[in-house]
Scaffold this active site. Structure first.
Site, PDB file in Angstrom:
ATOM      1  N   CYS A 298      -5.291  53.425 -31.346  1.00 55.13           N
ATOM      2  CA  CYS A 298      -6.039  53.733 -30.126  1.00 55.13           C
ATOM      3  C   CYS A 298      -5.714  52.629 -29.138  1.00 55.13           C
ATOM      4  O   CYS A 298      -5.657  51.447 -29.516  1.00 55.13           O
ATOM      5  CB  CYS A 298      -7.542  53.780 -30.414  1.00 55.13           C
ATOM      6  SG  CYS A 298      -8.565  53.886 -28.923  1.00 55.13           S
TER       7      CYS A 298
ATOM      8  N   CYS B 223      -3.708  57.226 -23.842  1.00 59.76           N
ATOM      9  CA  CYS B 223      -4.829  57.574 -24.715  1.00 59.76           C
ATOM     10  C   CYS B 223      -4.266  58.392 -25.865  1.00 59.76           C
ATOM     11  O   CYS B 223      -3.668  59.448 -25.634  1.00 59.76           O
ATOM     12  CB  CYS B 223      -5.861  58.388 -23.929  1.00 59.76           C
ATOM     13  SG  CYS B 223      -7.183  59.111 -24.927  1.00 59.76           S
TER      14      CYS B 223
ATOM     15  N   HIS C  67      -7.389  51.220 -27.032  1.00 57.20           N
ATOM     16  CA  HIS C  67      -8.457  50.221 -26.904  1.00 57.20           C
ATOM     17  C   HIS C  67      -8.268  49.048 -27.870  1.00 57.20           C
ATOM     18  O   HIS C  67      -8.700  47.927 -27.577  1.00 57.20           O
ATOM     19  CB  HIS C  67      -9.827  50.857 -27.196  1.00 57.20           C
ATOM     20  CG  HIS C  67     -10.405  51.615 -26.060  1.00 57.20           C
ATOM     21  ND1 HIS C  67     -10.022  52.902 -25.747  1.00 57.20           N
ATOM     22  CD2 HIS C  67     -11.352  51.278 -25.146  1.00 57.20           C
ATOM     23  CE1 HIS C  67     -10.715  53.323 -24.700  1.00 57.20           C
ATOM     24  NE2 HIS C  67     -11.528  52.361 -24.320  1.00 57.20           N
TER      25      HIS C  67
END
Length: 267
Positions: free
Chosen positions: A188, A77, A190
């Protein structure tokens, strides 16, 4: 690289984005024992208080370590990595790997020296990221977009939801007319999950750069000569801090990461 005894590696994120880093590592090191923890009870980290992020990350990693002795932790993260690494390293004697936006390779790849950084709002505002830009992209024009919406879109996709390209285009609209923008940092974990959709929105960009492969190589290097703490045969598991909404979401996540089971951690 094969291990007769499996090192146990924990990947940690506030959501499922860190699975993009986990997948890169598992591809390089298929025989390790993998655990994945995500703090969906406090998702997303991007707009949360730094102290809360540090406290929760440490507590969750310690709780998992009590049952499954860890040999290495990857903070998969970007937002958490900017604040939690010193505290984790004070409390663990094992290697701790953070996630850094791939600003240096993006600056090196760029032919126009005009690059973009997409990240969470939390990552964008960190001094650490500005220092990376000053050190490695000082010769580039650097655009920034901080977005929580893109994180939510990636979460929805991995759980079986549809990606709304119109919403995605709106988030990235400031860059639509920047013809010289040729390299974009997916800052990120994601965002590699929706890389294809991002590419559709930014057709002028030649290079989309993330940190997954570099982290996998770092993990491989750190595991050399490590003394494995637990030498029993182990199953790959995933942990969360709040029950998921439906069985479909659970199965999508288990299937994506090839995990045996999902465990809900109690506070």
């Amino acid at each position: 690289m094969r291990f007769s005894i499996q090192p146990t590696i924990l990947f940690f994120d506030s959501g499922v984005g860190g699975l993009s880093v986990y997948k890169e590592t598992k591809q390089l090191l298929p025989d390790c024992h993998y655990l994945y923890g995500f703090d969906n009870g406090f998702f997303p980290y991007s707009e949360k208080d730094e102290k809360d992020i540090i406290d929760r990350t440490l507590r969750i990693c310690q709780k998992i370590n009590q049952t499954y002795p860890l040999d290495l932790i990857v903070i998969a993260c970007n937002t958490a990595s900017t604040v939690v690494l010193p505290e984790l390293r004070r409390n663990f004697s094992i290697p701790i790997v953070g996630t850094v936006p791939a600003i240096k390779p993006a600056a090196e790849m760029s032919e126009t020296k005009h690059i973009g950084l997409i990240a969470t709002k939390g990552t964008i505002k960190r001094t650490y990221v500005n220092d990376l830009i000053k050190n490695y992209a000082y010769h580039c024009m650097v655009e920034k977009i901080g977005s929580t919406k893109l994180v939510e879109i990636a979460e929805q996709k991995l759980r079986g939801g549809e990606v709304d390209l119109n919403v995605l285009k709106q988030e990235l609209s400031p860059w639509k007319t920047m013809k010289s923008l040729d390299s974009v940092v997916l800052g990120c974990t994601h965002f590699p999950l929706i890389k294809e959709e991002i590419e559709c929105c930014l057709p002028q960009v030649k290079f989309f750069v993330s940190s997954g492969k570099a982290i996998a190589k770092r993990v491989k290097f750190l595991l050399k000569g490590i003394e494995v703490r637990s030498k029993i045969q182990k199953k790959n598991l995933i942990f969360c801090t709040k029950p998921l909404e439906d069985d479909k979401s659970v199965q999508q996540i288990l299937d994506f990461g090839e995990f045996e089971n999902l465990v809900i951690l109690s506070d």
